[in-house]
Design a protein around this motif. Structure first.
Motif, mmCIF file in Angstrom:
data_model
loop_
_atom_site.group_PDB
_atom_site.id
_atom_site.type_symbol
_atom_site.label_atom_id
_atom_site.label_comp_id
_atom_site.label_asym_id
_atom_site.label_seq_id
_atom_site.Cartn_x
_atom_site.Cartn_y
_atom_site.Cartn_z
ATOM 1 N N UNK A 140 87.974 29.723 -9.426
ATOM 2 C CA UNK A 140 89.089 29.014 -10.060
ATOM 3 C C UNK A 140 89.992 28.295 -9.064
ATOM 4 N N UNK A 141 89.430 27.740 -8.035
ATOM 5 C CA UNK A 141 90.205 26.926 -7.100
ATOM 6 C C UNK A 141 89.661 25.513 -7.164
ATOM 7 N N UNK A 142 90.460 24.600 -7.641
ATOM 8 C CA UNK A 142 90.011 23.220 -7.820
ATOM 9 C C UNK A 142 90.156 22.456 -6.502
ATOM 10 N N UNK A 143 89.091 21.816 -6.054
ATOM 11 C CA UNK A 143 89.096 21.101 -4.781
ATOM 12 C C UNK A 143 89.721 19.715 -4.943
ATOM 13 N N UNK A 144 90.562 19.342 -3.995
ATOM 14 C CA UNK A 144 91.192 18.030 -4.019
ATOM 15 C C UNK A 144 91.222 17.468 -2.607
ATOM 16 N N UNK A 145 91.482 16.182 -2.509
ATOM 17 C CA UNK A 145 91.611 15.547 -1.197
ATOM 18 C C UNK A 145 92.906 14.756 -1.144
ATOM 19 N N UNK A 146 93.829 15.214 -0.291
ATOM 20 C CA UNK A 146 95.095 14.536 -0.067
ATOM 21 C C UNK A 146 94.870 13.503 1.038
ATOM 22 N N UNK A 147 94.973 12.236 0.687
ATOM 23 C CA UNK A 147 94.709 11.165 1.644
ATOM 24 C C UNK A 147 95.798 11.043 2.713
ATOM 25 N N UNK A 160 90.266 19.069 -27.661
ATOM 26 C CA UNK A 160 91.359 20.020 -27.511
ATOM 27 C C UNK A 160 92.656 19.226 -27.538
ATOM 28 N N UNK A 161 93.739 19.878 -27.918
ATOM 29 C CA UNK A 161 95.042 19.217 -27.942
ATOM 30 C C UNK A 161 95.632 19.190 -26.543
ATOM 31 N N UNK A 162 96.481 18.224 -26.291
ATOM 32 C CA UNK A 162 97.124 18.118 -24.981
ATOM 33 C C UNK A 162 97.825 19.412 -24.612
ATOM 34 N N UNK A 163 98.446 20.085 -25.565
ATOM 35 C CA UNK A 163 99.174 21.315 -25.261
ATOM 36 C C UNK A 163 98.274 22.371 -24.622
ATOM 37 N N UNK A 164 96.966 22.273 -24.847
ATOM 38 C CA UNK A 164 96.030 23.254 -24.307
ATOM 39 C C UNK A 164 95.677 23.028 -22.837
ATOM 40 N N UNK A 165 96.112 21.905 -22.273
ATOM 41 C CA UNK A 165 95.812 21.640 -20.870
ATOM 42 C C UNK A 165 97.075 21.432 -20.040
ATOM 43 N N UNK A 166 98.220 21.753 -20.585
ATOM 44 C CA UNK A 166 99.466 21.540 -19.852
ATOM 45 C C UNK A 166 99.669 22.548 -18.718
ATOM 46 N N UNK A 167 99.191 23.772 -18.900
ATOM 47 C CA UNK A 167 99.319 24.803 -17.869
ATOM 48 C C UNK A 167 97.931 25.089 -17.300
ATOM 49 N N UNK A 168 97.704 24.756 -16.040
ATOM 50 C CA UNK A 168 96.370 24.887 -15.452
ATOM 51 C C UNK A 168 95.937 26.342 -15.279
ATOM 52 N N UNK A 169 96.861 27.280 -15.439
ATOM 53 C CA UNK A 169 96.519 28.695 -15.236
ATOM 54 C C UNK A 169 96.015 29.367 -16.501
ATOM 55 N N UNK A 170 95.994 28.650 -17.621
ATOM 56 C CA UNK A 170 95.602 29.273 -18.892
ATOM 57 C C UNK A 170 94.090 29.522 -18.921
ATOM 58 N N UNK A 171 93.599 30.319 -19.866
ATOM 59 C CA UNK A 171 92.180 30.664 -19.898
ATOM 60 C C UNK A 171 91.231 29.472 -20.058
ATOM 61 N N UNK A 172 91.675 28.399 -20.709
ATOM 62 C CA UNK A 172 90.812 27.244 -20.894
ATOM 63 C C UNK A 172 90.514 26.556 -19.563
#
Length: 264
Positions: free
Chosen positions: A38-45, A246-258
């Motif tokens: 559960x660690x999302x990889x990103x690249x800070x330019x 899914x509704x937007x409300x379901x992706x507002x908090x990245x820590x939720x089970x979804x």
């Protein structure tokens, strides 16, 4: 979906959902179970941008440990749709180098079947590095976007042109690398797309964290670029055309089970 998820209020939540679906696909279809942590990889330019070195020397484009480098140089390359020449003639940004198939790294022989544009054509992964765009990805640009006080102002300042007069962090990253990732429709064909959009998503999460109580439910903006449209709400449904909405409300908090991820 491209024309339905840019310059609209659902731009950020839709791409957040899209990133998670890509991560799940890597786990379920490709066997990369390490992502289950559960660690999302990103690249800070910005660190590499601020250091002043050329784009071709950025670690992310290393041929052995990164994603490979620039495309074969095509003289007078004008972009996937000839748009770079228009930008140059307008005095906005000069073209860079490359434009052809990438020649090194793990994706040098990578075959794409979506694009250019909305067509379906087998072709190589192209890149066209443009160091003239680096100004839009500096640490000062990050500070500018994070100081916005409303979701709408933040989204616009993050997403960029054509709503803003010049590029910003989102479209700056796409056009900095150029080629496939600068194609409005087929940009996910370049794997760097996911690291860049995870960075965009992280900036949204960072902005929310500056005033979590008031910002965790902030959403606004129109539902479409042209009429008829309404205002986006937390009940707006995010359609990816491949999984149930899914509704937007379901992706507002990245820590939720979804979603179940965080940023280190």
């Amino acid at each position: 979906m491209a024309d339905r998820v840019h310059r609209v209020g659902q731009f950020l939540p839709w791409h957040r959902r899209f990133l998670k679906l890509f991560e799940v696909a890597l786990q379920d279809e490709c066997g990369y179970q390490v992502l289950a942590y559960c660690l999302c990889s990103f690249y800070d330019w910005s660190p590499d941008i601020d250091n002043g070195g050329p784009l071709a020397k950025f670690p992310i484009f290393d041929a052995v440990y990164g994603f490979g480098g620039n495309g074969l140089d095509i003289p007078n390359y004008a972009g996937q749709f000839g748009n770079l020449s228009a930008l140059a003639s307008a005095g906005w940004v000069a073209p860079g180098a490359g434009g052809g198939c990438i020649v090194d790294g793990p994706f040098a022989a990578y075959n794409l079947s979506v694009g250019p544009g909305t067509s379906s054509t087998n072709h190589c992964l192209q890149r066209a590095f443009n160091d003239n765009i680096r100004q839009f990805l500096s640490s000062s640009m990050i500070k500018d976007v994070l100081r916005q006080t409303t979701y709408e102002a933040f989204r616009i300042e993050l997403e960029g042109a054509p709503v803003t007069e010049t590029m910003r962090l989102h479209d700056g990253g796409h056009n900095l690398v150029g080629g496939e990732i600068a194609d409005h429709y087929s940009s996910p064909g370049d794997p760097v797309f996911y690291l860049h959009h995870a960075f965009v998503d992280k900036l949204w999460w960072d902005w929310v964290g500056l005033d979590f109580a008031s910002r965790i439910d902030q959403i606004s903006g129109r539902t479409a670029v042209v009429p008829p449209y309404t205002n986006v709400t937390l009940d707006f449904e995010l359609d990816t055309m491949v999984v149930p909405v899914v509704a937007i409300r379901e992706v507002m908090d990245i820590r939720n089970p979804l979603l179940c991820y965080t940023y280190g």
